[in-house]
Design an enzyme around this catalytic site. Sequence first.
Site, short mmCIF file in Angstrom:
data_model
loop_
_atom_site.label_atom_id
_atom_site.label_comp_id
_atom_site.label_asym_id
_atom_site.label_seq_id
_atom_site.Cartn_x
_atom_site.Cartn_y
_atom_site.Cartn_z
N HIS A 137 -4.90 64.57 36.72
CA HIS A 137 -4.56 63.14 36.77
C HIS A 137 -5.50 62.43 37.73
CE1 HIS A 137 -2.05 65.33 39.67
NE2 HIS A 137 -2.14 64.27 40.45
N HIS A 182 -5.64 59.07 40.12
CA HIS A 182 -4.87 58.01 40.75
C HIS A 182 -5.74 56.75 40.82
CE1 HIS A 182 -1.79 60.69 42.81
NE2 HIS A 182 -2.76 61.55 42.67
P1 5GP Z 1 -0.96 64.74 43.26
O1 5GP Z 1 -0.63 64.96 44.70
O2 5GP Z 1 -0.65 65.94 42.40
O3 5GP Z 1 -2.40 64.28 43.08
O4 5GP Z 1 -0.06 63.53 42.80
C1 5GP Z 1 0.98 63.63 41.88
C2 5GP Z 1 1.58 62.26 41.73
O5 5GP Z 1 2.51 62.30 40.67
C3 5GP Z 1 2.34 61.78 42.97
O6 5GP Z 1 1.75 60.57 43.43
C4 5GP Z 1 3.75 61.59 42.48
O7 5GP Z 1 4.41 60.48 43.04
C5 5GP Z 1 3.58 61.45 40.98
N1 5GP Z 1 4.73 61.90 40.21
C6 5GP Z 1 5.37 63.09 40.34
N2 5GP Z 1 6.38 63.18 39.47
C7 5GP Z 1 6.37 62.03 38.75
C8 5GP Z 1 7.21 61.52 37.68
O8 5GP Z 1 8.16 62.16 37.21
N3 5GP Z 1 6.89 60.31 37.18
C9 5GP Z 1 5.86 59.57 37.68
N4 5GP Z 1 5.63 58.37 37.12
N5 5GP Z 1 5.07 60.00 38.69
C10 5GP Z 1 5.32 61.23 39.21
#
Ligand code: 5GP
Length: 148
Positions: A99, A101
Site C-alpha cells: 500500500h 500512503h
Molecule cells: P502500514 O504501517 O502497514 O504502512 O500502514 C497500514 C495502514 O493501514 C495504517 O495506517 C492503518 O491505519 C491502516 N488500516 C489498518 N486496518 C485498516 C482498515 O481496516 N481499514 C482502513 N481503511 N485502514 C486500515
Amino acid sequence: MPETIFSAIIRGEIPCHRVYEDDRVLAFLDINPLSEGHTLVIPKEPAVTFDELSEESAAALGRVLPRLCRAVVRATGAPAYNLLQNNGAGAHQAVMHVHVHIIPRYPDRPEGRAGLGLVWRPGALDAQAGAALAGRIAAAFSDGAAQA
Ligand code: 5GP
C-alpha cells in the site's frame, strides 16, 4: 501470501471509504488517519512488498497516483503531502499487503505537525564506497536477480 484486512476490503467484505477503484487498484481513506485526507492506495494483486509486485500492477499504481494526489490536495487544501510506502515490519509495515500512503501535511495546524514524524539523519556518501555500491546495485539490476 497471508490473508490481510486489505484482501477483505478488496472483496468488499469489510467496508471502506472508497475514493477510487479500477481493475487493478483501489484507494480508500485510512481508518486511523495521520492527517485529514490520509489515503491508502493498494494494488488488487496480492503482494506483501513492493518488490513482489508485477510490472502491470506497479504501472497501474504509478499511472493513477499523481491524479489521486491531486484529488487529495484539491479536496483538503493541503499545501504539502508525503507519499509513504513501507516494506517489511522493520520498515513499519503493519498490513502485509502493498500500500502507498498519501499523507497530507498541514504545517500551520498543530495536529498537522503531530501526524507524521520523520527523523532524517543523513550521512555522507564516501566516493569510493558509493561507486562500488552503485556498481553492485547496477549489476544486480541487469543480471536478472532483480527480475520479478
Ligand atoms: P502500514 O504501517 O502497514 O504502512 O500502514 C497500514 C495502514 O493501514 C495504517 O495506517 C492503518 O491505519 C491502516 N488500516 C489498518 N486496518 C485498516 C482498515 O481496516 N481499514 C482502513 N481503511 N485502514 C486500515
